[in-house]
Design a protein around this motif. Structure first.
Motif, PDB file in Angstrom:
ATOM      1  N   SER A 159       0.820  -1.208   0.000  1.00  0.00           N
ATOM      2  CA  SER A 159       0.000   0.000   0.000  1.00  0.00           C
ATOM      3  C   SER A 159       0.856   1.261   0.000  1.00  0.00           C
ATOM      4  O   SER A 159       0.628   2.190  -0.794  1.00  0.00           O
ATOM      5  N   ILE A 160       1.853   1.298   0.858  1.00  0.00           N
ATOM      6  CA  ILE A 160       2.719   2.477   0.899  1.00  0.00           C
ATOM      7  C   ILE A 160       3.554   2.564  -0.371  1.00  0.00           C
ATOM      8  O   ILE A 160       3.855   3.660  -0.864  1.00  0.00           O
ATOM      9  N   ALA A 161       3.906   1.402  -0.955  1.00  0.00           N
ATOM     10  CA  ALA A 161       4.644   1.406  -2.227  1.00  0.00           C
ATOM     11  C   ALA A 161       3.801   2.037  -3.329  1.00  0.00           C
ATOM     12  O   ALA A 161       4.313   2.785  -4.172  1.00  0.00           O
ATOM     13  N   SER A 162       2.504   1.747  -3.330  1.00  0.00           N
ATOM     14  CA  SER A 162       1.608   2.339  -4.324  1.00  0.00           C
ATOM     15  C   SER A 162       1.561   3.858  -4.176  1.00  0.00           C
ATOM     16  O   SER A 162       1.566   4.597  -5.165  1.00  0.00           O
ATOM     17  N   ARG A 163       1.522   4.315  -2.943  1.00  0.00           N
ATOM     18  CA  ARG A 163       1.509   5.758  -2.698  1.00  0.00           C
ATOM     19  C   ARG A 163       2.801   6.402  -3.186  1.00  0.00           C
ATOM     20  O   ARG A 163       2.782   7.490  -3.790  1.00  0.00           O
ATOM     21  N   TYR A 164       3.917   5.760  -2.917  1.00  0.00           N
ATOM     22  CA  TYR A 164       5.200   6.304  -3.369  1.00  0.00           C
ATOM     23  C   TYR A 164       5.258   6.349  -4.896  1.00  0.00           C
ATOM     24  O   TYR A 164       5.754   7.319  -5.486  1.00  0.00           O
ATOM     25  N   PHE A 165       4.784   5.307  -5.545  1.00  0.00           N
ATOM     26  CA  PHE A 165       4.780   5.272  -7.008  1.00  0.00           C
ATOM     27  C   PHE A 165       3.997   6.452  -7.577  1.00  0.00           C
ATOM     28  O   PHE A 165       4.463   7.153  -8.478  1.00  0.00           O
ATOM     29  N   LEU A 166       2.806   6.682  -7.043  1.00  0.00           N
ATOM     30  CA  LEU A 166       1.982   7.789  -7.517  1.00  0.00           C
ATOM     31  C   LEU A 166       2.602   9.137  -7.171  1.00  0.00           C
ATOM     32  O   LEU A 166       2.524  10.087  -7.959  1.00  0.00           O
ATOM     33  N   ALA A 167       3.237   9.220  -6.007  1.00  0.00           N
ATOM     34  CA  ALA A 167       3.869  10.476  -5.602  1.00  0.00           C
ATOM     35  C   ALA A 167       5.082  10.791  -6.473  1.00  0.00           C
ATOM     36  O   ALA A 167       5.307  11.944  -6.850  1.00  0.00           O
ATOM     37  N   VAL A 168       5.868   9.772  -6.808  1.00  0.00           N
ATOM     38  CA  VAL A 168       7.005   9.978  -7.713  1.00  0.00           C
ATOM     39  C   VAL A 168       6.500  10.463  -9.072  1.00  0.00           C
ATOM     40  O   VAL A 168       7.107  11.330  -9.709  1.00  0.00           O
ATOM     41  N   ALA A 169       5.370   9.913  -9.512  1.00  0.00           N
ATOM     42  CA  ALA A 169       4.814  10.295 -10.811  1.00  0.00           C
ATOM     43  C   ALA A 169       4.404  11.762 -10.859  1.00  0.00           C
ATOM     44  O   ALA A 169       4.358  12.357 -11.939  1.00  0.00           O
ATOM     45  N   GLN A 170       4.103  12.361  -9.705  1.00  0.00           N
ATOM     46  CA  GLN A 170       3.757  13.786  -9.673  1.00  0.00           C
ATOM     47  C   GLN A 170       4.957  14.629 -10.090  1.00  0.00           C
ATOM     48  O   GLN A 170       4.794  15.751 -10.583  1.00  0.00           O
ATOM     49  N   GLN A 171       6.152  14.089  -9.914  1.00  0.00           N
ATOM     50  CA  GLN A 171       7.369  14.802 -10.308  1.00  0.00           C
ATOM     51  C   GLN A 171       7.835  14.404 -11.710  1.00  0.00           C
ATOM     52  O   GLN A 171       8.252  15.254 -12.493  1.00  0.00           O
ATOM     53  N   SER A 172       7.768  13.111 -12.006  1.00  0.00           N
ATOM     54  CA  SER A 172       8.275  12.641 -13.297  1.00  0.00           C
ATOM     55  C   SER A 172       7.698  11.262 -13.619  1.00  0.00           C
ATOM     56  O   SER A 172       7.896  10.318 -12.853  1.00  0.00           O
ATOM     57  N   GLU A 173       7.000  11.155 -14.748  1.00  0.00           N
ATOM     58  CA  GLU A 173       6.467   9.852 -15.151  1.00  0.00           C
ATOM     59  C   GLU A 173       7.610   8.894 -15.478  1.00  0.00           C
ATOM     60  O   GLU A 173       7.527   7.694 -15.186  1.00  0.00           O
ATOM     61  N   GLU A 174       8.662   9.412 -16.080  1.00  0.00           N
ATOM     62  CA  GLU A 174       9.806   8.564 -16.419  1.00  0.00           C
ATOM     63  C   GLU A 174      10.410   7.946 -15.163  1.00  0.00           C
ATOM     64  O   GLU A 174      10.700   6.748 -15.118  1.00  0.00           O
ATOM     65  N   LYS A 175      10.592   8.769 -14.132  1.00  0.00           N
ATOM     66  CA  LYS A 175      11.144   8.252 -12.882  1.00  0.00           C
ATOM     67  C   LYS A 175      10.166   7.301 -12.197  1.00  0.00           C
ATOM     68  O   LYS A 175      10.584   6.338 -11.543  1.00  0.00           O
ATOM     69  N   ALA A 176       8.878   7.557 -12.359  1.00  0.00           N
ATOM     70  CA  ALA A 176       7.871   6.672 -11.756  1.00  0.00           C
ATOM     71  C   ALA A 176       7.970   5.272 -12.334  1.00  0.00           C
ATOM     72  O   ALA A 176       7.883   4.275 -11.595  1.00  0.00           O
ATOM     73  N   TRP A 177       8.178   5.157 -13.646  1.00  0.00           N
ATOM     74  CA  TRP A 177       8.278   3.829 -14.249  1.00  0.00           C
ATOM     75  C   TRP A 177       9.596   3.149 -13.884  1.00  0.00           C
ATOM     76  O   TRP A 177       9.644   1.917 -13.732  1.00  0.00           O
ATOM     77  N   LYS A 178      10.638   3.915 -13.715  1.00  0.00           N
ATOM     78  CA  LYS A 178      11.894   3.341 -13.230  1.00  0.00           C
ATOM     79  C   LYS A 178      11.722   2.858 -11.787  1.00  0.00           C
ATOM     80  O   LYS A 178      12.267   1.818 -11.394  1.00  0.00           O
ATOM     81  N   PHE A 179      10.965   3.612 -11.020  1.00  0.00           N
ATOM     82  CA  PHE A 179      10.647   3.232  -9.647  1.00  0.00           C
ATOM     83  C   PHE A 179       9.839   1.931  -9.648  1.00  0.00           C
ATOM     84  O   PHE A 179      10.115   0.997  -8.876  1.00  0.00           O
ATOM     85  N   HIS A 180       8.851   1.860 -10.509  1.00  0.00           N
ATOM     86  CA  HIS A 180       8.020   0.663 -10.703  1.00  0.00           C
ATOM     87  C   HIS A 180       8.895  -0.556 -10.995  1.00  0.00           C
ATOM     88  O   HIS A 180       8.759  -1.615 -10.371  1.00  0.00           O
ATOM     89  N   ASP A 181       9.805  -0.406 -11.936  1.00  0.00           N
ATOM     90  CA  ASP A 181      10.672  -1.527 -12.311  1.00  0.00           C
ATOM     91  C   ASP A 181      11.587  -1.941 -11.162  1.00  0.00           C
ATOM     92  O   ASP A 181      11.831  -3.133 -10.941  1.00  0.00           O
TER      93      ASP A 181
END
Length: 276
Positions: A159-181
């Protein structure tokens, strides 16, 4: 086909008929000097089963890997046909879900949109993420990916990982997908280290940590999490991973060849619509 006098003819018949079962009939045919065809092969095999079960078992043992391969191929084909029939029905019903505010990987106007309902701590989700990654590389601009968060434990690391993923995406979608991976690549650390691992992963990607700390608990992130849960309930999602491939439903971590078949069907439907 003539009597089994030539080894090449025997092997060919075995390959052309029942994937090697003709090799069994070969034994009896040699002695009887009879012709073996696709029509009489089943009867010859049945007779051989009755008269020489020891021979049958011996041949099966010697060719056990080939027999298992044939059985697996048959099972895979039946499963594919069943899924194709299911997908043909499912694609007739639109399945709208909310994707606004979420990072999109790939072309936003791609012919096929994969929407993944997933859990960062789920082993099968990790496996499926690898399959989807391969599909994204293979299909290029024709496929896009949207990740919808469906953590099974609302208070756990997923759950907290999902929040971090979405929060990272607020700054950069590219970084969000790297975070996802990164999360799926090191799922065990996420499970054992939790938020400590999340913070380090984000920091390594150059994320603004002060803004991240604020966005993680923002109303925008909470609203997206709630919308994902609502979409899952509307679709009747019972477990993860769960994918919408346009309007087709892929449940679980399918083998790559079957998942690609779903993508092909969705793409063909999109092509047919655009051609009209």
């Amino acid at each position: 086909m003539t009597v089994f006098k030539k080894a090449g003819a025997v092997a060919l018949l075995g390959l052309m008929t029942f994937g090697g079962w003709a090799l069994l009939a070969q034994q009896g045919a040699r002695a009887a000097s009879v012709q073996v065809t696709e029509e009489n092969l089943p009867q010859m095999l049945e007779k051989l089963f009755q008269e020489r079960p020891d021979l049958v078992m011996d041949v099966l043992r010697k060719h056990s890997e080939a027999v298992l391969d044939i059985a697996q191929q048959g099972s895979n084909l039946r499963r594919q046909r069943s899924l194709e029939a299911q997908w043909n029905q499912e694609m007739k019903t639109p399945k709208p879900v909310k994707v606004e505010g979420r990072p999109v990987l790939g072309a936003k106007n791609a012919k096929v949109r994969i929407v993944a309902f997933s859990d960062f701590t789920c082993h099968f989700c990790q496996q499926a993420a690898g399959t989807v990654s391969g599909i994204m590389k293979e299909y290029g601009k024709d496929v896009s990916l949207v990740f919808k968060n469906l953590p099974l434990d609302e208070k756990g690391p997923a759950s907290i990982a999902s929040r971090y993923f979405l929060a990272v995406a607020q700054q950069s979608e590219e970084k969000a997908w790297k975070f996802h991976d990164a999360l799926f690549a090191d799922r065990n650390r996420l499970v054992t280290e939790g938020e400590t691992f999340l913070k380090k992963t984000a920091q390594d990607l150059g994320v603004d940590m002060k803004r991240l700390a604020k966005d993680v608990h923002s109303k925008k992130v909470s609203d997206i999490m709630d919308e994902d849960q609502q979409d899952a309930q509307k679709l009747g999602v019972e477990g993860t991973p769960y994918f919408l491939v346009n309007d087709l439903v892929v449940r679980g971590a399918l083998p790559p060849d079957l998942f690609k078949r779903a993508v092909d069907m969705a793409k063909n439907q999109a092509d047919n619509k655009s051609a009209k």
